[in-house]
Design an enzyme around this catalytic site. Sequence first.
Site, short mmCIF file in Angstrom:
data_model
loop_
_atom_site.label_atom_id
_atom_site.label_comp_id
_atom_site.label_asym_id
_atom_site.label_seq_id
_atom_site.Cartn_x
_atom_site.Cartn_y
_atom_site.Cartn_z
N ARG A 172 73.61 -39.29 -21.49
CA ARG A 172 73.51 -39.55 -20.04
C ARG A 172 72.38 -38.76 -19.38
O ARG A 172 71.79 -39.23 -18.41
CB ARG A 172 74.84 -39.23 -19.37
CG ARG A 172 75.87 -40.30 -19.70
CD ARG A 172 77.21 -40.01 -19.10
NE ARG A 172 78.07 -41.17 -19.26
CZ ARG A 172 79.37 -41.17 -19.09
NH1 ARG A 172 79.99 -40.06 -18.75
NH2 ARG A 172 80.06 -42.27 -19.23
N LYS B 198 93.61 -54.72 -26.26
CA LYS B 198 94.52 -55.50 -25.42
C LYS B 198 93.86 -56.67 -24.69
O LYS B 198 92.75 -56.55 -24.19
CB LYS B 198 95.11 -54.59 -24.34
CG LYS B 198 96.11 -53.61 -24.89
CD LYS B 198 96.65 -52.80 -23.73
CE LYS B 198 97.69 -51.81 -24.19
NZ LYS B 198 97.97 -50.83 -23.14
N GLY C 125 83.07 -48.65 -23.42
CA GLY C 125 83.22 -47.40 -24.15
C GLY C 125 83.21 -47.47 -25.66
O GLY C 125 82.34 -46.89 -26.31
N GLY D 257 83.43 -48.87 -17.31
CA GLY D 257 84.21 -49.51 -16.24
C GLY D 257 83.33 -50.33 -15.31
O GLY D 257 83.69 -51.45 -14.92
#
Length: 395
Positions: free
Chosen positions: A35, A197, A353, A376
């Site tokens: 980052r 999921k 991620g 996100g």
Amino acid sequence: MKTLDDFNFKDKKALIRVDFNVPLNENLEVTDTTRIQAAKPTIMKVLEDGGSAVLMSHLGRPKGVEEKYSLKHIVKTITNILGVQVKFVENCVGDAAEKAVAELQNGEILLLENLRFHPEEKAGDKKFAEQLSKLGDIYVNDAFGTAHRAHASTTVIAQFFPENKSFGLLLAREIESLKKVLEESEKPVTAILGGSKVSSKITVIENILDKVDHLIIGGGMSFTFIKALGGKVGNSICEDDKQQLALDILKQAEDKGVKVHLPIDVIAADSFSNDANTQIVDIKNIPDGWEGLDAGPKTNIGFSFVIAQSKTILWNGPVGVFEMEKFAKGTIELGNAIADATADGAFSLVGGGDSVAAVKQFGFADKVSYVSTGGGAMLEMLEGKTLPGIDAILN
Ligand code: AMP
């Protein structure tokens, strides 16, 4: 859309929202500098123009002031990466911060203390944003990872710079890359969704069905589809209450002419462990007591075949439990197929991620077109949402 190149920073102080939320070990050393590296081009552009940079970021989830979340721990690492001694001030607002900014000379960099030491940051407090706004002439947002949050430093602050606000180079590239996949894509477009999921990706699936030609569904989330279609999934991870949803998605895809590709075979294991016994089985016939933990060989060939024909590729989520060596092969083969397609001219975007961790771990990061830094935020853009941090710069 105004970008950094529309501004000349000579004699100006750029107030840059960066994402320096980096992982630290128990000795408070930075373990992954991605980052910080990613923010470098924006910071250097400001300095090269002849201006100075005031950097603000959050780190972790402190409850008030917590020493271990102080940004002072990362000053040395940032200094090494940027090649310029970084100054530090122990508050991000108030007299000390204002004084440090006033003393800042062209060519210098100042890092402010953790924004989240003040609860007003996450609350999107306008007064706090106004205090921050005193610390620069031009506001630059280069923090894609928090662009989906309407926090003081990411969104609310922009109103105090009606003319002088811009995306940083990193954020601009993120937006352009996603646009290339969602709006200006060359066909055929393939999205690969994996991970554990269905429930966490449902809105993404529904939104991208209008934009893709092929949808590959792999990993843990595929078992909900297989069971809904009448298959036996043994002990595999499965969301029983989402079976109807899975059938609805398949119907929607069919109506929209999207070809859905599910796994054909799996590596089934007798326990969730790298030492488990394994066998290759038909995905619709997983024996009781066994669970599918990776894509099988026929599946890998099938997925690679689809990818090889694609001109635009979006990948989010691993197709197996890649954290365990025994179940990493499917994800590696998928990464190889995407790398090959990219070498043949396809545009490939990897984000979210775990797929980012996988491309780094297996060395694909420079073999795909773009690796998104914000999990996100990227998912919310794929869901078709307008991100407040982006909107605040545009409007
Ligand atoms: P997500 O956060 O939903 O993208 O899920 C990522 C996680 O899904 C990774 O940690 C993988 O280990 C896990 N995963 C992928 N395939 C499977 C599978 N077949 N069974 C259980 N977990 C899986």
